[in-house]
Design a protein around this motif. Structure first.
Motif, short mmCIF file in Angstrom:
data_model
loop_
_atom_site.label_atom_id
_atom_site.label_comp_id
_atom_site.label_asym_id
_atom_site.label_seq_id
_atom_site.Cartn_x
_atom_site.Cartn_y
_atom_site.Cartn_z
N ASN A 5 -63.77 -56.70 -8.49
CA ASN A 5 -64.61 -57.38 -7.52
C ASN A 5 -63.86 -57.52 -6.21
N TRP A 166 -77.89 -47.87 -7.03
CA TRP A 166 -77.17 -47.11 -8.05
C TRP A 166 -76.79 -45.72 -7.53
N ARG A 169 -73.80 -46.06 -5.15
CA ARG A 169 -72.60 -46.38 -5.93
C ARG A 169 -72.10 -45.14 -6.67
N CYS A 186 -77.30 -52.09 -12.77
CA CYS A 186 -77.84 -52.70 -11.54
C CYS A 186 -78.97 -53.66 -11.93
N SER A 190 -78.23 -58.63 -9.11
CA SER A 190 -76.81 -58.30 -9.27
C SER A 190 -76.19 -57.96 -7.92
N THR A 192 -73.36 -55.40 -6.21
CA THR A 192 -72.45 -54.27 -6.24
C THR A 192 -71.62 -54.40 -4.97
N TYR A 206 -68.70 -55.08 -9.54
CA TYR A 206 -70.06 -55.38 -9.97
C TYR A 206 -70.08 -56.73 -10.66
#
Length: 234
Positions: A5, A166, A169, A186, A190, A192, A206
């Motif tokens: 993170n 997504w 990413r 995802c 959430s 990211t 994530y």
């Protein structure tokens, strides 16, 4: 590239950009709503948005921006409010285009039962039924870079939609862009998180701050349950 993170840092060369998926949408008919207007957060979706606003309240957020669609704007609003910021809009964060928009969609029912629609399913690598993955990467990377510049040395929150999040990413983490939709990491509401050092992404993380509010069958990797959790066009 590490997979942790991103945390804020006082150094001006570190910028953290959180790419958030909106909360649950009120969609009782199970329509693939895509870019259609008029689809708003459900009561549960508003709780999710509030939860993430609380989660980010102590962070050094200086810029909040959302897709123009109502569900994204409504998700971003409590985050912007918590930081005393005006909410910006970036059309590049919008949901992916899809030819099945406005229809019901599923295996064994809805649009897939009609032979006229099968021609749209011939190339899953592009994909042939919607906006090309490469086009999604280009616009989403543009939105990420703009947010990084707007919040340089601080943190930004961008509210978007599952497939574009997504896809970008996957690009950053150097995975193939075509994929099994059931395996996207995802979940609703959430985060990211992309950490930049200067103009370079150095880590991707994530988190799911509202995980306990998300119905189990809508979590990443869960098997679909017929007749439940219809949140199409997410």
């Amino acid at each position: 590239m590490s997979n942790g993170n991103g945390n804020g840092n006082s150094s001006s060369d570190l910028t953290v950009v959180h790419l958030m998926r909106h909360g649950e949408v009120a969609n009782p008919d199970g329509i693939l709503y895509g870019r259609l207007p008029g689809y708003h957060l459900s009561e549960l979706g508003r709780q999710m948005a509030d939860r993430v606003a609380e989660h980010l309240a102590s962070r050094d957020v200086t810029y909040v921006v959302a897709s123009p669609l109502e569900r994204a704007q409504e998700t971003a609003t409590p985050i912007a409010k918590a930081h005393g910021l005006d909410l910006a809009t970036d059309a590049r964060l919008i949901e992916a285009g899809n030819v099945f928009q406005g229809k019901t969609f599923g295996v064994g029912d809805g649009a897939l039962r009609k032979p006229d629609n099968w021609k749209h399913l011939v190339n899953p690598f592009k994909p042939s039924w919607g906006e090309p993955y490469v086009d999604q990467v280009v616009r989403m990377m543009g939105a990420l870079d703009a947010a990084k510049d707007a919040a340089r040395g601080h943190e930004a929150v961008l509210v978007s939609h599952q497939l574009p999040i997504w896809t970008v990413r996957s690009y950053v983490e150097r995975r193939r862009l075509w994929h099994d939709p059931r395996k996207r990491q995802c979940t609703l509401a959430s985060l990211t998180t992309f950490t930049y050092q200067g103009d370079k992404i150095v880590s991707v993380g994530y988190t799911e701050p509202a995980r306990d509010l998300v119905p189990a069958h809508l979590l990443a990797g869960a098997k679909p349950v017929k007749g439940q959790g219809k949140a199409f066009g997410a």
